[in-house]
Write a protein that holds these residues in place. Structure first.
Motif, PDB file in Angstrom:
ATOM      1  N   GLU A  28     -11.093 -17.559  24.052  1.00 58.30           N
ATOM      2  CA  GLU A  28     -11.813 -16.956  23.243  1.00 58.30           C
ATOM      3  C   GLU A  28     -13.193 -17.885  23.351  1.00 58.30           C
ATOM      4  O   GLU A  28     -13.178 -18.985  22.655  1.00 58.30           O
ATOM      5  CB  GLU A  28     -11.519 -16.550  22.011  1.00 58.30           C
ATOM      6  CG  GLU A  28     -12.542 -15.899  20.996  1.00 58.30           C
ATOM      7  CD  GLU A  28     -12.639 -14.502  21.451  1.00 58.30           C
ATOM      8  OE1 GLU A  28     -13.768 -13.959  20.895  1.00 58.30           O
ATOM      9  OE2 GLU A  28     -11.840 -13.780  22.103  1.00 58.30           O
ATOM     10  N   GLU A  55      -7.787 -20.841  22.593  1.00 57.33           N
ATOM     11  CA  GLU A  55      -6.921 -20.212  23.355  1.00 57.33           C
ATOM     12  C   GLU A  55      -6.241 -19.125  22.622  1.00 57.33           C
ATOM     13  O   GLU A  55      -5.595 -19.437  21.655  1.00 57.33           O
ATOM     14  CB  GLU A  55      -5.811 -21.075  24.267  1.00 57.33           C
ATOM     15  CG  GLU A  55      -4.887 -20.174  25.020  1.00 57.33           C
ATOM     16  CD  GLU A  55      -3.960 -20.674  25.823  1.00 57.33           C
ATOM     17  OE1 GLU A  55      -3.381 -20.158  26.835  1.00 57.33           O
ATOM     18  OE2 GLU A  55      -3.856 -22.120  25.435  1.00 57.33           O
ATOM     19  N   LEU A  56      -6.140 -17.975  23.053  1.00 56.92           N
ATOM     20  CA  LEU A  56      -5.342 -16.756  22.042  1.00 56.92           C
ATOM     21  C   LEU A  56      -4.195 -16.647  22.570  1.00 56.92           C
ATOM     22  O   LEU A  56      -3.773 -16.995  23.774  1.00 56.92           O
ATOM     23  CB  LEU A  56      -6.284 -15.357  22.379  1.00 56.92           C
ATOM     24  CG  LEU A  56      -7.712 -15.436  21.920  1.00 56.92           C
ATOM     25  CD1 LEU A  56      -8.471 -13.991  22.286  1.00 56.92           C
ATOM     26  CD2 LEU A  56      -8.004 -15.707  20.449  1.00 56.92           C
ATOM     27  N   PRO A  57      -3.257 -15.983  21.832  1.00 57.02           N
ATOM     28  CA  PRO A  57      -1.858 -15.805  22.291  1.00 57.02           C
ATOM     29  C   PRO A  57      -1.609 -15.043  23.496  1.00 57.02           C
ATOM     30  O   PRO A  57      -0.621 -15.272  24.087  1.00 57.02           O
ATOM     31  CB  PRO A  57      -1.205 -15.108  20.936  1.00 57.02           C
ATOM     32  CG  PRO A  57      -2.148 -15.554  19.757  1.00 57.02           C
ATOM     33  CD  PRO A  57      -3.593 -15.602  20.334  1.00 57.02           C
ATOM     34  N   ASN A  58      -2.662 -14.181  23.768  1.00 59.91           N
ATOM     35  CA  ASN A  58      -2.522 -13.468  25.029  1.00 59.91           C
ATOM     36  C   ASN A  58      -2.912 -13.930  26.451  1.00 59.91           C
ATOM     37  O   ASN A  58      -3.022 -13.428  27.483  1.00 59.91           O
ATOM     38  CB  ASN A  58      -3.441 -12.138  24.813  1.00 59.91           C
ATOM     39  CG  ASN A  58      -4.891 -12.428  24.774  1.00 59.91           C
ATOM     40  OD1 ASN A  58      -5.290 -13.687  24.979  1.00 59.91           O
ATOM     41  ND2 ASN A  58      -5.770 -11.506  24.708  1.00 59.91           N
ATOM     42  N   GLY A  59      -3.070 -15.441  26.242  1.00 63.50           N
ATOM     43  CA  GLY A  59      -3.620 -16.378  27.445  1.00 63.50           C
ATOM     44  C   GLY A  59      -4.998 -16.138  27.711  1.00 63.50           C
ATOM     45  O   GLY A  59      -5.167 -17.145  28.721  1.00 63.50           O
ATOM     46  N   HIS A  60      -5.710 -15.354  26.936  1.00 61.80           N
ATOM     47  CA  HIS A  60      -7.316 -15.548  27.395  1.00 61.80           C
ATOM     48  C   HIS A  60      -7.976 -16.821  26.311  1.00 61.80           C
ATOM     49  O   HIS A  60      -7.311 -17.145  25.323  1.00 61.80           O
ATOM     50  CB  HIS A  60      -7.824 -14.483  26.761  1.00 61.80           C
ATOM     51  CG  HIS A  60      -7.526 -13.124  27.755  1.00 61.80           C
ATOM     52  ND1 HIS A  60      -8.444 -12.050  28.039  1.00 61.80           N
ATOM     53  CD2 HIS A  60      -6.499 -13.132  28.734  1.00 61.80           C
ATOM     54  CE1 HIS A  60      -7.871 -11.325  28.869  1.00 61.80           C
ATOM     55  NE2 HIS A  60      -6.617 -11.846  29.437  1.00 61.80           N
TER      56      HIS A  60
END
Length: 510
Positions: free
Chosen positions: A161, A154-159
């Motif tokens: 990867e 999980e990326l910091p932007n909520g997506h």
């Protein structure tokens, strides 16, 4: 089973061969239909029932120690595997606004064959929440409703990867036990035909009659009678009636005094089915153009629409999708709506690839109920493929194609596209012992054996013609030598069938 009413030169009758049969389509029958429940439940049931198959694939692909987490438990930067139902956000997806524009006489959006767009995005959803997907996954080839497992972080932007992903893959296959009389030659066959399109103005009625006469044993010599007497069953895979709505403005709801256009062609279809059923077992499935309910699964057409064919015990109306076992071989297939729908909402151009992909989804109609209408099931999802069939087919396709798949656990399945008979004048003959399938052409027209030679001959003939009236008439009809014409004989079909590899076509010309 009734004998084929075909007498040989010695006055003997060729007997129709038989084998065991079992109808396994009970799960597609909906007796008490009610639409009061919500559609969300079908996605929950789908994910719950496919989780064991998906977990098996995860362990095999990424190792037994793969960390599988629900969406609510994942953390930023932590590598894990998540499972859920795909949802595809599509800008070009049709909506109710088109219905409103029709009613308000507004200009509707232009027709599109494909609705996939570069701006499409994917969302994965489980029982707790949803998360946007990015990375190594192509949104254009994915479809809503498929159950997927993704490996990544999980990326910091909520997506999320995605580094890699997988579907359930080909499901397990029970041991195939053929009937004793099928294990050895002479071989027995199942004929699959689709898209008869009775009532179509451009339909080749002579080819249709040739198909009926050959299969029922009323045409051909002794070799043809012997060959087609080994066809133990005929499966009619939908679209038996032409698309009577095409090119016409029809009422959305029929009133008491308005007759559906499809009803006018039913007596002719009944006559065709009666001729087949008089000598061979026939299963007829409904399709998108047939007089039946629109939502999947389509229920069997009522026997009252086939007064002549229904008088034979060998005739039966079956649902769409259809599941059966013939001679120990499991058949599972539909009339093609699922393939057509995925073709429109993805970038797939090869329909055989689409059908193969639905097998790896372990779901016949993954886009239902999002873009394909279906009944709101809430206790189970009948379209799940929990056991791998031996033959997986889709009817009403533009051309014949097939592939023989072998799974990682030794599963063997023939994925098969059944062509539209009205357009191709062909059906599919499948060998129950070897699972080899062949496209059989019921051609009633002379074909040029060598088009290049024929064109050159015609051009030379035109150049040498005079300009007088008699020559002008000849110029409009250039002559071709008899040696340049090829007319296939039904007698040769026996030899072709015995020697041709899988997917090779057979031409039966008159």
């Amino acid at each position: 089973m009734m004998a084929t009413t075909r007498e040989t030169g010695d006055g003997e009758t060729t007997e129709r061969k038989t084998c065991t049969y079992e109808n396994l389509s009970e799960r597609f029958l909906t007796d008490n239909r009610t639409f009061s429940q919500q559609y969300s439940q079908i996605y929950s049931v789908r994910l719950m029932e496919l989780k064991p198959l998906l977990e098996r694939t995860i362990r095999r692909k990424w190792g037994a120690k793969s960390k599988i987490l629900p969406l609510m438990s994942i953390k930023i930067g932590q590598e894990c595997v998540i499972m859920g139902t795909l949802f595809k956000k599509m800008v070009m997806k049709p909506s109710i606004l088109k219905e409103i524009s029709d009613e308000q006489s507004l200009l509707p959006p232009p027709f599109r064959e494909k609705f996939a767009d570069d701006t499409d995005t994917l969302v994965l959803e489980d029982a707790t929440q949803r998360i946007s997907l990015s990375g190594s996954i192509d949104p254009q080839s994915a479809v809503t409703g498929a159950i997927l497992a993704a490996k990544g972080v999980e990326l910091p932007n909520g997506h999320f990867e995605v580094d890699d992903y997988t579907y359930c893959d080909i499901p397990p296959q029970p041991k195939v036990e053929l009937d004793e009389d099928i294990r050895d030659p002479p071989d027995k066959y199942v004929m699959l035909v689709s898209g008869l399109s009775i009532g179509e103005d451009t339909a080749d009625q002579l080819s249709l009659q040739m198909f009926l006469d050959l299969v029922s044993g009323q045409l051909g010599g002794e070799e043809e009678s012997e060959l087609y007497s080994r066809v133990v069953r005929v499966i009619v895979a939908g679209d038996s009636i032409c698309n009577w709505r095409k090119g016409a403005v029809e009422s959305k709801l029929l009133t008491r005094k308005v007759e559906a256009g499809s009803a006018a062609f039913m007596p002719e279809l009944d006559q065709c089915m009666a001729q087949l059923s008089s000598s061979v077992a026939v299963d007829i499935m409904p399709g998108s153009c047939d007089p039946c309910n629109y939502t999947m699964p389509q229920q069997p057409m009522h026997p009252c629409m086939f007064p002549k064919a229904s008088s034979f015990s060998t005739f039966q109306c079956v649902p769409n999708p259809y599941d059966c076992r013939v001679g120990g071989i499991r058949f599972l297939g539909s009339s093609g709506q699922g393939v057509d729908n995925i073709f429109s909402y993805s970038t797939y151009d090869d329909r055989l690839t689409i059908l193969e992909q639905t097998l790896r989804y372990c779901h016949m109609l993954p886009t239902a109920p999002d873009t394909l209408g279906c009944y709101p099931f809430y206790k189970s999802d009948p379209f799940l493929i929990k056991e791998c069939p031996s033959v997986f087919f889709a009817g009403s396709q533009d051309k014949f194609d097939c592939v023989d798949l072998v799974g990682k656990d030794g599963q063997r399945v023939v994925v098969l596209l059944v062509p539209k008979f009205a357009e191709t004048q062909s059906a599919v003959l499948l060998n129950l012992r070897t699972l080899d399938c062949h496209e059989v052409h019921f051609s009633t027209r002379l074909r040029l054996a060598d088009e290049a030679t024929a064109t050159a001959a015609a051009t030379a003939s035109e150049e040498s013609m005079d300009v007088d009236d008699e020559a002008s008439a000849a110029k409009r009809s250039p002559s071709v030598k008899p040696d340049d014409l090829e007319m296939d004989s039904p007698v040769d079909s026996q030899k072709v069938l015995a020697s041709s590899p899988n997917k090779e076509g057979m031409d039966l010309g008159v």
